[in-house]
Write an enzyme that holds these catalytic residues in place. Structure first.
Site, mmCIF file in Angstrom:
data_model
loop_
_atom_site.group_PDB
_atom_site.id
_atom_site.type_symbol
_atom_site.label_atom_id
_atom_site.label_comp_id
_atom_site.label_asym_id
_atom_site.label_seq_id
_atom_site.Cartn_x
_atom_site.Cartn_y
_atom_site.Cartn_z
ATOM 1 N N ARG A 23 0.898 -1.261 -0.010
ATOM 2 C CA ARG A 23 -0.064 0.046 0.072
ATOM 3 C C ARG A 23 0.825 1.173 0.118
ATOM 4 N NH1 ARG A 23 -5.118 -1.681 3.934
ATOM 5 N NH2 ARG A 23 -6.434 -1.994 2.124
ATOM 6 N N LYS B 210 -15.426 -15.244 6.158
ATOM 7 C CA LYS B 210 -16.805 -14.942 6.768
ATOM 8 C C LYS B 210 -17.828 -14.818 5.738
ATOM 9 C CE LYS B 210 -16.604 -12.969 11.485
ATOM 10 N NZ LYS B 210 -16.859 -11.726 12.114
ATOM 11 N N GLY C 258 -7.159 -6.613 0.656
ATOM 12 C CA GLY C 258 -5.922 -6.616 1.481
ATOM 13 C C GLY C 258 -5.548 -8.043 1.447
ATOM 14 N N GLY D 249 -12.656 -4.111 1.246
ATOM 15 C CA GLY D 249 -13.960 -3.727 1.570
ATOM 16 C C GLY D 249 -14.439 -2.678 0.515
HETATM 17 C C1 3PG Z 1 -8.541 -1.814 4.743
HETATM 18 O O1 3PG Z 1 -7.640 -2.301 5.350
HETATM 19 O O2 3PG Z 1 -9.612 -2.449 4.490
HETATM 20 C C2 3PG Z 1 -8.665 -0.258 4.697
HETATM 21 O O3 3PG Z 1 -7.416 0.258 5.097
HETATM 22 C C3 3PG Z 1 -9.727 0.263 5.459
HETATM 23 O O4 3PG Z 1 -9.692 0.107 6.970
HETATM 24 P P1 3PG Z 1 -10.807 -0.180 7.929
HETATM 25 O O5 3PG Z 1 -11.578 -1.491 7.468
HETATM 26 O O6 3PG Z 1 -10.280 -0.272 9.381
HETATM 27 O O7 3PG Z 1 -11.711 1.141 7.664
HETATM 28 MG MG MG Z 2 -11.272 -3.543 5.858
#
Ligand code: 3PG
Ligand code: MG
Length: 400
Positions: free
Chosen positions: A42, A207, A357, A381
């Site tokens: 990242r 999940k 991620g 996400g």
């Molecule tokens: C992630 O790792 O999915 C992003 O950096 C967002 O982080 P968060 O899910 O803690 O908002």
């Molecule tokens: Mg996340």
């Protein structure tokens, strides 16, 4: 997407000597023992935007979150180590502010020369960043916005968050999309607009509840949906199979049964799995058929027949989206499923996108060649919510 103003538009105006506030997603995984950065993907992903701003002589003020601290300073989530790594990658020191909007931040920003880069401490050390209260978020956004004459959002991984730095700051400053955000949106829009077929999606991870919305949204669109990872056991249970002590979301079994019924045969599940005595790297383990999972053992990976079956489907695909590992790839004994699927994706003559991620980290941890994929998203996400067709607060804020 033409509604988005871009970094090139900002550069064309000229940024020399101007302060440019860049929201990045520098939320990198850290080693639990040593705190060392285990995957700097990242940080690398935001270099094109930062490099262009440095080159153009801007005073670059970078901000990011790391982890999920609870609105107050928490040393284990400091961005200090990230500042060091970012400086190495940029080839110039990064001036690190030990707070986000306090004295250190103010003097660090005030001291920047043209072409220099500052990194503010973790945004989430401030309750205003993630607050649901508009006024509290707004007050924090005012403080952040005071550090920039323009705002660049390059934090694709956080565009699905209605947070001050993502949603409220762009309402206060001239704003553009950075190179990473632009590329991510371009690629993902190809998947939603008119994907070349067959369009095959591979979903893993632990999940079902996290993936339910995207499964619902994708079912009408995709040709095949291949499901592995911890979430496959709730689907197997829904088919009436015993899953031993594998990960199971009991309250999702009925939902999974319903999805399987409605999927018109598009959903493909594992036929064999690797079961172990315990969740441990050295646990005794065997491959079994999914109708033969012993009651005292838990599944930690998909088996070789599953990899072969999924690979056959992937080899025919023209568009592939993959999110979520097939097993506990961090433990070598349970990494073969994820590796096998990743390799099948790279071999396919398809436009391939890796979302998120964990799957992005898996590609790098397994030392696969990143360039064998067309795109590796930095947002887990965020890319899922994009594919669900949801409005992403960070993108909406840039469009206004
Ligand atoms: C992630 O790792 O999915 C992003 O950096 C967002 O982080 P968060 O899910 O803690 O908002
Ligand atoms: Mg996340």
């Amino acid at each position: 997407m033409s509604a988005l103003r871009t970094l090139d538009d900002l550069l064309a105006e000229g940024v020399s000597g101007r302060r440019v506030l860049v929201r990045a997603d520098l939320n990198v995984p850290l080693d639990k023992q040593t705190g060392a950065i285990t995957d700097d993907g990242r940080i690398r992903a935001v270099l094109p935007t930062l490099g262009a701003l440095v080159e153009a002589g801007a005073k670059v003020v970078v901000c990011s979150h790391l982890g999920r601290p609870k609105g107050a300073p928490d040393p284990q989530f400091s961005l200090g180590p990230v500042a060091g790594r970012l400086g190495e990658l940029l080839g110039a020191p990064v001036h690190f502010a030990t707070d986000t909007v306090g004295d250190s931040a103010r003097s660090t920003v005030a001291g920047l020369a043209d072409g220099q880069v500052a990194l503010l401490e973790n945004l989430r050390f401030n309750a205003g960043e993630t607050s649901k209260d508009e006024a509290e978020r707004g007050a924090f956004a005012d403080q952040l916005a005071a550090f920039g004459d323009a705002y660049v959002d390059d934090a694709f991984g956080a565009v699905h968050r209605k947070h001050a730095s993502v949603f409220d700051v762009p309402a206060r400053l001239p704003h553009v999309a950075g190179r990473l955000v632009l590329r991510e949106v371009e690629v993902l829009s190809k998947l939603t607009a008119d994907p070349e077929r067959p369009y095959v999606v591979v979903l893993g991870g632990s999940k079902v509840s996290d993936k339910l919305a995207v499964i619902e949204a994708l079912l009408p669109t995709v040709d095949r949906l291949l499901i592995g990872g911890g979430m496959c056991f709730t689907f197997l249970k829904a088919q009436g199979l015993e899953v031993g002590t594998s990960l199971l979301e009991k309250d999702m079994v009925e939902t999974c049964r319903n999805l399987l019924e409605r999927s018109g045969g598009k959903i493909m599940l594992p036929v064999d799995v690797v079961v172990a005595d315990a969740f441990a790297p050295d646990a005794a383990h065997d491959t079994v058929r999914v109708d033969g999972i012993p009651s005292h053992r838990l599944g930690l990976d998909v088996g070789p027949e599953t990899v072969a079956g999924f690979s056959a489907v992937l080899s025919q695909a023209k568009t592939i989206f993959w999110n979520g590992p097939m097993g506990v790839f961090e433990m070598p004994a349970f990494a073969a499923g994820t590796r096998g699927i990743a390799e099948a994706i790279t071999k396919a003559d398809a436009f391939s996108v890796v979302g998120g991620g964990d799957s992005a980290a898996a590609v790098r941890a397994l030392r696969l060649d990143e360039t064998d994929f067309n795109h590796i998203s930095t947002g887990g996400g965020a890319s899922l919510e994009y594919l669900e067709g949801k409005t992403l607060p960070g993108i909406a804020a840039l469009e206004n």
